[in-house]
Design an enzyme around this catalytic site. Structure first.
Site, short mmCIF file in Angstrom:
data_model
loop_
_atom_site.label_atom_id
_atom_site.label_comp_id
_atom_site.label_asym_id
_atom_site.label_seq_id
_atom_site.Cartn_x
_atom_site.Cartn_y
_atom_site.Cartn_z
N LYS A 1 1.37 -1.28 -0.34
CA LYS A 1 -0.13 -0.61 -0.46
C LYS A 1 0.73 1.09 -0.12
CE LYS A 1 -3.73 -1.64 3.05
NZ LYS A 1 -4.32 -1.05 4.05
N ASP B 1 -8.35 1.55 4.23
CA ASP B 1 -8.95 0.03 4.72
C ASP B 1 -9.64 -0.40 3.79
OD1 ASP B 1 -8.96 -1.65 7.16
OD2 ASP B 1 -11.50 -2.10 6.63
P1 ITT Z 1 -2.77 -1.81 7.55
O1 ITT Z 1 -3.96 -1.58 8.53
O2 ITT Z 1 -1.55 -1.54 8.11
O3 ITT Z 1 -2.98 -0.49 6.52
P2 ITT Z 1 -3.33 -4.75 6.25
O4 ITT Z 1 -2.31 -5.31 4.94
O5 ITT Z 1 -3.94 -4.85 7.41
O6 ITT Z 1 -2.52 -3.06 6.45
P3 ITT Z 1 -6.04 -4.22 5.69
O7 ITT Z 1 -6.71 -4.05 7.34
O8 ITT Z 1 -7.13 -3.03 4.92
O9 ITT Z 1 -4.64 -3.64 5.90
O10 ITT Z 1 -6.37 -5.42 4.62
C1 ITT Z 1 -6.30 -5.38 3.32
C2 ITT Z 1 -5.91 -6.53 2.44
O11 ITT Z 1 -7.07 -6.75 1.63
C3 ITT Z 1 -4.65 -6.11 2.14
O12 ITT Z 1 -4.25 -6.80 3.23
C4 ITT Z 1 -4.59 -6.86 1.06
O13 ITT Z 1 -4.60 -8.88 1.59
C5 ITT Z 1 -6.03 -6.96 0.90
N1 ITT Z 1 -6.15 -6.27 -0.89
C6 ITT Z 1 -6.06 -4.58 -0.46
N2 ITT Z 1 -5.95 -3.72 -0.85
C7 ITT Z 1 -5.37 -4.71 -2.23
C8 ITT Z 1 -4.25 -4.65 -3.75
O14 ITT Z 1 -4.80 -3.21 -3.97
N3 ITT Z 1 -4.30 -5.49 -4.37
C9 ITT Z 1 -4.03 -6.91 -3.24
N4 ITT Z 1 -5.05 -7.15 -2.40
C10 ITT Z 1 -5.38 -5.94 -1.55
#
Ligand code: ITT
Length: 190
Positions: A13, A68
């Site tokens: 991200k 998120d």
């Molecule tokens: P932060 O909360 O620290 O930002 P996280 O990875 O835990 O990081 P989330 O709780 O928002 O973030 O989880 C989102 C998940 O969805 C992320 O871990 C990926 O597996 C998936 N995801 C989100 N955006 C994506 C993208 O652009 N491409 C592929 N997978 C994605």
């Protein structure tokens, strides 16, 4: 140049956000020596985005952005959705998450899905949300090495390649995050 702390521990991200916001100085959690995990106990993207942004805002009083996001699959009633990060269990890996999705969809012909991103911005002490969605479908097996998370199994509508195969600049035009960022840029006038 405007500055924002981006409240994420997800390196994928962070890299995308730096490319999507070239005219904004993005300060990472690493840069401010923040090492704690922020719990995301809620069932909505908005609430989870809010807690990440508020936690960092309380600690710094600086403008904060959080993201998120998740993959929502119609045939699985929207799963993994807000549970995307840990869908394959703890400790999480992208590989385990992808395998779990492919298992759940084994033999399922209806593979439509979308990625959703909710950005939460705290600016001048006020909370603002921006949303983006991108439609697509789940591939039968992983394709490509780039990107992060579920990118190898997500094929955006109108394409044959996954987000992990398409050049980064294409993902950064089409993606849920890119769409939400367009609204953020309009808001910031940046
Ligand atoms: P932060 O909360 O620290 O930002 P996280 O990875 O835990 O990081 P989330 O709780 O928002 O973030 O989880 C989102 C998940 O969805 C992320 O871990 C990926 O597996 C998936 N995801 C989100 N955006 C994506 C993208 O652009 N491409 C592929 N997978 C994605």
């Amino acid at each position: 140049m405007k500055k924002l702390i981006f409240a994420t521990n997800n390196k994928g991200k962070l890299k995308e956000m730096q490319l999507l916001l070239p005219n904004i100085e993005i300060i990472s959690l690493n840069d401010i020596n923040w090492t704690e995990e922020i719990d995301e106990p809620f069932d909505t993207f908005h609430e989870n985005a809010l807690i990440k942004a508020v936690t960092i805002f309380k600690a710094t009083q600086l403008p904060v952005l959080s993201d998120d996001s998740g993959l929502c699959i119609h045939a699985l009633n929207g799963a993994p959705g807000v549970h995307s990060a840990y869908y394959g269990g703890h400790p999480r890996t992208d590989q385990k998450n992808i395998n779990k999705v492919l298992e759940e969809l084994d033999g399922v012909a209806q593979r439509e899905a979308y990625f959703k991103a909710i950005l939460c911005l705290i600016w001048d002490g006020q909370v603002h949300y921006f949303e983006g969605n991108v439609d697509g479908r789940i591939a039968n097996s992983p394709m490509g090495e780039d990107g992060f998370g579920y990118d190898p199994i997500f094929v955006p509508e109108g394409y044959q390649e996954s987000f992990a195969q398409l050049p980064m600049d294409i993902k950064n035009k089409l993606s849920h995050r890119a769409i939400a960022v367009q609204q953020l840029l309009t808001f910031l006038n940046a």
